[in-house]
Write a protein that holds these residues in place. Structure first.
Motif, PDB file in Angstrom:
ATOM      1  N   LEU A  50       0.856  -1.189   0.000  1.00  0.00           N
ATOM      2  CA  LEU A  50       0.000   0.000   0.000  1.00  0.00           C
ATOM      3  C   LEU A  50       0.890   1.236   0.000  1.00  0.00           C
ATOM      4  CD1 LEU A  50      -2.592  -1.177   2.675  1.00  0.00           C
ATOM      5  CD2 LEU A  50      -2.887  -1.150   0.186  1.00  0.00           C
ATOM      6  N   SER A  51       0.583   2.166  -0.888  1.00  0.00           N
ATOM      7  CA  SER A  51       1.422   3.361  -1.022  1.00  0.00           C
ATOM      8  C   SER A  51       0.741   4.549  -0.330  1.00  0.00           C
ATOM      9  CB  SER A  51       1.686   3.621  -2.500  1.00  0.00           C
ATOM     10  OG  SER A  51       0.474   3.681  -3.181  1.00  0.00           O
ATOM     11  N   ASN A  53      -0.830   7.211  -1.109  1.00  0.00           N
ATOM     12  CA  ASN A  53      -2.178   7.660  -1.485  1.00  0.00           C
ATOM     13  C   ASN A  53      -3.250   6.784  -0.845  1.00  0.00           C
ATOM     14  OD1 ASN A  53      -0.911   5.865  -3.361  1.00  0.00           O
ATOM     15  ND2 ASN A  53      -2.609   6.090  -4.773  1.00  0.00           N
ATOM     16  N   ALA A  54      -2.999   5.465  -0.792  1.00  0.00           N
ATOM     17  CA  ALA A  54      -3.965   4.567  -0.140  1.00  0.00           C
ATOM     18  C   ALA A  54      -3.913   4.751   1.370  1.00  0.00           C
ATOM     19  CB  ALA A  54      -3.647   3.124  -0.479  1.00  0.00           C
ATOM     20  N   GLN A 319      -0.455  -0.446  -7.559  1.00  0.00           N
ATOM     21  CA  GLN A 319      -1.516   0.533  -7.322  1.00  0.00           C
ATOM     22  C   GLN A 319      -2.934  -0.041  -7.392  1.00  0.00           C
ATOM     23  OE1 GLN A 319      -1.895   3.939  -6.624  1.00  0.00           O
ATOM     24  NE2 GLN A 319       0.180   3.803  -5.853  1.00  0.00           N
ATOM     25  N   SER A 322      -4.629   0.335  -4.063  1.00  0.00           N
ATOM     26  CA  SER A 322      -4.593   1.759  -3.705  1.00  0.00           C
ATOM     27  C   SER A 322      -5.627   2.542  -4.508  1.00  0.00           C
ATOM     28  CB  SER A 322      -3.186   2.323  -3.953  1.00  0.00           C
ATOM     29  OG  SER A 322      -2.250   1.653  -3.130  1.00  0.00           O
ATOM     30  N   TYR A 400       1.153  10.175  -5.011  1.00  0.00           N
ATOM     31  CA  TYR A 400       1.096   9.830  -3.591  1.00  0.00           C
ATOM     32  C   TYR A 400       0.389  10.871  -2.718  1.00  0.00           C
ATOM     33  CZ  TYR A 400       4.438   6.141  -4.793  1.00  0.00           C
ATOM     34  OH  TYR A 400       5.045   5.039  -5.338  1.00  0.00           O
TER      35      TYR A 400
END
Ligand SMILES: Cc1cc2nc3c(=O)[nH]c(=O)nc-3n(C[C@H](O)[C@H](O)[C@H](O)COP(=O)(O)OP(=O)(O)OC[C@H]3O[C@@H](n4cnc5c(N)ncnc54)[C@H](O)[C@@H]3O)c2cc1C
Length: 432
Positions: A50-51, A53-54, A319, A322, A400
């Protein structure tokens, strides 16, 4: 719900998108029920990344605090050439620049936490309910739909979060079927202690992707202390029937042989991994995508799809989940703002355009990253912009730090001004 938020939303599928949507709707006081075909006891395997933004979305829903210490936190993936020299670093998270480190977490751990939170909020989840079709849909009556056991249910809105092989999608885009990308990932899970890290090379950054003559080999830590890694490589592989994919998944010797192809071409660290593959952990992941859809909603606007059902994308930028969380969060926000000035059709049109624009950008980035994983001879034929290269610090800020609420609030404000007079009276209906 003619001129306000829906009073009853049905969600098909209790995967990441469905559970995320339920939490986001609940946070905005919109009641919902989830229908899921499987039992909660069905265990899923594997980890996902998970990056920021998520994680921003999950933070605002109160999920992040509960999961951040349940996975492997890190910032960059290192790209190496076949001499094991680090050629670039790709940020998957960065606390200082993007607010969060990336989090690699077992899917089962994340699903369990989301389910627990849904239960704590008394959101109803009905398991072993397989959605089969929409029976009736109208602006006044909402949606009546049927399950495979013959029973029916009704809601103001029906949201399909039923994954890449979505059944709800048939109501929105009947002719769409997932397309095989031609690439297959073969993965396994290896104790990190079994890898021979060379003393004269820098392996301080993990995960690592080694771009060698035979393609790319990846090692990605996936438990809290990094004591085991997902290891694997992706290859061109012809499409198979469902039964054949299933056979291949079970054929562990064949998978090991595929993963070990051109073994002599890989550096010693990869060879040490291949010598220590626990066969039962071997797995396959054929990359299927959902082609770009004309609509993520039915003509009458009462059936909506999101997550993999609307846009399953290749995995290289990490992604998929995300983007599903972004879909869920943004939809809940806009539904909560429906009013005589903000009509459903206009809100959904804005939502789909906004979300598609993001997904398109992610797909373009994914293509650049995919090209890095091609065998050396194929990579060399590509132009400069076709392969990802690190740039300035803010290079991935668009991805992000999406400033979602700001963007949505601006649209709502402008739409309200356009549609309402100074005293708030409605000048024009957005639904024709
Ligand atoms: C091996 C692998 C690794 C991945 N790694 C990453 C990663 O690192 N980072 C990332 O961001 N993404 C990753 N992804 C992608 C990510 O898993 C998906 O994008 C994400 O799960 C999409 O969530 P979803 O809720 O839309 O669909 P799903 O997770 O597929 O959930 C769909 C749900 O709907 C249910 N369902 C289906 N049909 C029906 C029906 N008819 N009636 C009722 N219920 C139904 C299913 O049982 C399921 O629970 C990975 C995917 C795979 C396969």
């Amino acid at each position: 719900m003619a001129s306000g938020p829906p009073k009853k939303v049905a969600i098909i599928g209790a995967g990441l998108a469905g559970l995320g949507l339920a939490l986001a709707l609940h946070a905005r006081s919109i009641p919902c029920t989830i229908y899921e075909l499987r039992l909660p006891s069905k265990v899923t395997t594997g980890a996902l990344m998970l990056s920021p933004n998520a994680l921003g979305v999950l933070d605002s829903l109160g999920v992040y605090e509960r999961i951040r210490n349940k996975g492997y936190n890190f910032e960059n993936i290192a790209f190496k050439n076949d001499k094991e020299e680090t050629t670039d670093l790709y940020p998957l998270g960065n606390e200082k620049l993007y607010g969060y480190k990336a989090l690699r977490i077992y899917r089962q751990v994340l699903l369990t936490e989301l389910r627990t939170m849904v239960q704590e909020r008394d959101i109803q989840v009905i398991y072993e309910k397989k959605f089969s079709r929409v029976l009736q849909e109208s602006a006044d009556e909402g949606v009546t739909f049927q399950f495979e056991d013959g029973s029916t249910a009704q809601a103001d809105l029906l949201v399909g979060t039923d994954g890449i092989h979505s059944t709800v999608r048939q109501k929105v885009s009947p002719s769409t079927t997932p397309l095989y990308s031609g690439m297959l990932a073969i993965t396994c899970v290896i104790p990190t202690s079994k890898l021979r890290f060379p003393a004269d090379k820098d392996y301080s950054t993990l995960p690592v992707a080694i771009h060698g003559k035979a393609g790319t080999f990846i090692f990605a830590p996936q438990d809290v202390d990094g004591s085991e890694v997902l290891a694997g490589s992706q290859k061109r592989y012809p499409e198979q029937s469902k039964a054949e994919w299933s056979r291949l998944f079970g054929a562990k010797d064949e998978l090991l042989a595929l993963l070990s192809a051109n073994r002599a071409d890989w550096p010693d660290i990869v060879q040490s991994g291949l010598e220590n593959v626990p066969k039962h952990t071997l797995s396959i992941w054929p990359f299927y995508i959902v082609p770009k859809l004309a609509a993520w909603r039915s003509e009458k606007q009462r059936v909506i799809i999101l997550g993999d059902a609307a846009h399953a994308i290749p995995p290289t930028a990490g992604q998929g989940a995300s983007q599903a969380f972004e879909d869920a969060f943004t939809l809940a926000f806009l539904l909560s703002r429906l009013s005589p000035q903000i009509q459903l059709a206009a809100a959904l049109e804005f939502w789909q355009n906004y979300r598609q624009e993001r997904v398109d950008q992610v797909i373009a980035l994914t293509q650049q990253l995919n090209n890095m994983r091609l065998p050396a001879a194929e990579r060399e034929k590509l132009g400069k912009g076709e392969i990802w290269r690190s740039g300035d610090e803010a290079q991935l800020e668009w991805l992000y730090v999406p400033r979602i609420e700001e963007r949505l609030a601006t649209w709502v404000e402008e739409a309200e001004k356009r549609e309402g007079g100074e005293d708030g009276t409605v000048q024009k209906s957005l639904i024709s």
